[in-house]
Design a protein around this motif. Structure first.
Motif, mmCIF file in Angstrom:
data_model
loop_
_atom_site.group_PDB
_atom_site.id
_atom_site.type_symbol
_atom_site.label_atom_id
_atom_site.label_comp_id
_atom_site.label_asym_id
_atom_site.label_seq_id
_atom_site.Cartn_x
_atom_site.Cartn_y
_atom_site.Cartn_z
ATOM 1 N N ILE A 24 1.067 -1.368 0.118
ATOM 2 C CA ILE A 24 0.409 -0.043 0.286
ATOM 3 C C ILE A 24 0.863 1.066 0.309
ATOM 4 N N GLU A 25 1.810 1.185 0.567
ATOM 5 C CA GLU A 25 2.979 1.973 1.102
ATOM 6 C C GLU A 25 3.501 2.461 -0.289
ATOM 7 N N PRO A 36 -7.819 5.746 0.970
ATOM 8 C CA PRO A 36 -8.689 5.472 2.585
ATOM 9 C C PRO A 36 -8.636 3.487 2.784
ATOM 10 N N LYS A 37 -8.993 4.029 4.025
ATOM 11 C CA LYS A 37 -8.490 2.443 4.913
ATOM 12 C C LYS A 37 -9.425 1.458 4.014
ATOM 13 N N ASP A 38 -11.188 1.690 4.593
ATOM 14 C CA ASP A 38 -11.896 1.031 3.673
ATOM 15 C C ASP A 38 -11.313 -0.344 2.530
ATOM 16 N N TYR A 39 -10.417 1.311 1.438
ATOM 17 C CA TYR A 39 -10.152 0.719 0.365
ATOM 18 C C TYR A 39 -9.474 -0.224 0.857
ATOM 19 N N THR A 40 -7.767 0.367 1.730
ATOM 20 C CA THR A 40 -6.615 -0.501 1.740
ATOM 21 C C THR A 40 -6.959 -1.991 2.299
ATOM 22 N N SER A 125 -17.866 6.246 -0.125
ATOM 23 C CA SER A 125 -16.575 5.453 0.218
ATOM 24 C C SER A 125 -16.694 4.682 -0.437
ATOM 25 N N PHE A 126 -15.579 3.874 -0.441
ATOM 26 C CA PHE A 126 -15.416 2.359 -1.137
ATOM 27 C C PHE A 126 -16.687 1.392 -0.740
ATOM 28 N N THR A 127 -16.649 1.377 0.630
ATOM 29 C CA THR A 127 -17.872 0.629 1.193
ATOM 30 C C THR A 127 -19.020 0.767 0.465
#
Length: 145
Positions: A24-25, A36-40, A125-127
């Motif tokens: 991810i980085e 965003p966290k949900d996508y990662t 959002s991705f979610t």
């Protein structure tokens, strides 16, 4: 199990079985976009896939392919606040558009003319994007066309 995991399990999205060669980085550094966290969470735990979710065809790119696809389609050059994450298989890009530091939205935009002017919001959002598809929401509102 989170709601996003329930949706992905319902559609039999393949889980990642090993570590990806990309991180991810690395993607964030090469694209200059904080994901965003949900996508990662999705990228870390699931592989890319192509299938119907609800009524719509979705192709989401694997973590391994994100940088290459974004460079190949010149997405980052044309849409600096946007990272492509997949396609609808009909000539439109599915992308995350960074609105500000805390907010990202999912958009659909034509590959042929990568311009923010043509972005159609398809999730807050991705979610939210996956939830809308799972509930049968179509890409285009017929009242718009």
């Amino acid at each position: 199990m989170t709601h996003i995991e329930e949706i992905l399990a319902k559609y039999e999205v393949p889980r990642r079985t090993g570590l990806a060669n990309s991180t991810i980085e690395e993607v964030e550094v090469k694209t200059g976009i904080s994901l965003p966290k949900d996508y990662t969470d999705f990228l870390t735990n699931y592989q890319g896939f192509e299938k119907l979710i609800g009524e719509e065809y979705v192709q989401l790119w694997d973590l391994e392919d994100l940088v290459e696809q974004n460079e190949g389609y010149l997405i980052l050059e044309n849409l600096p606040a946007t990272i492509g994450i997949g396609s609808n298989g009909a000539g439109e890009l599915i992308a995350l558009e960074r609105v500000n530091e805390e907010e990202v939205k999912v958009v659909l935009t034509p590959f042929v003319d990568l311009s923010q002017d043509y972005h159609i919001p398809i999730g807050d959002s991705f979610t939210d994007f996956l939830q809308r598809l799972d509930k049968g929401q179509e890409w285009f509102d017929e009242a718009e066309g």
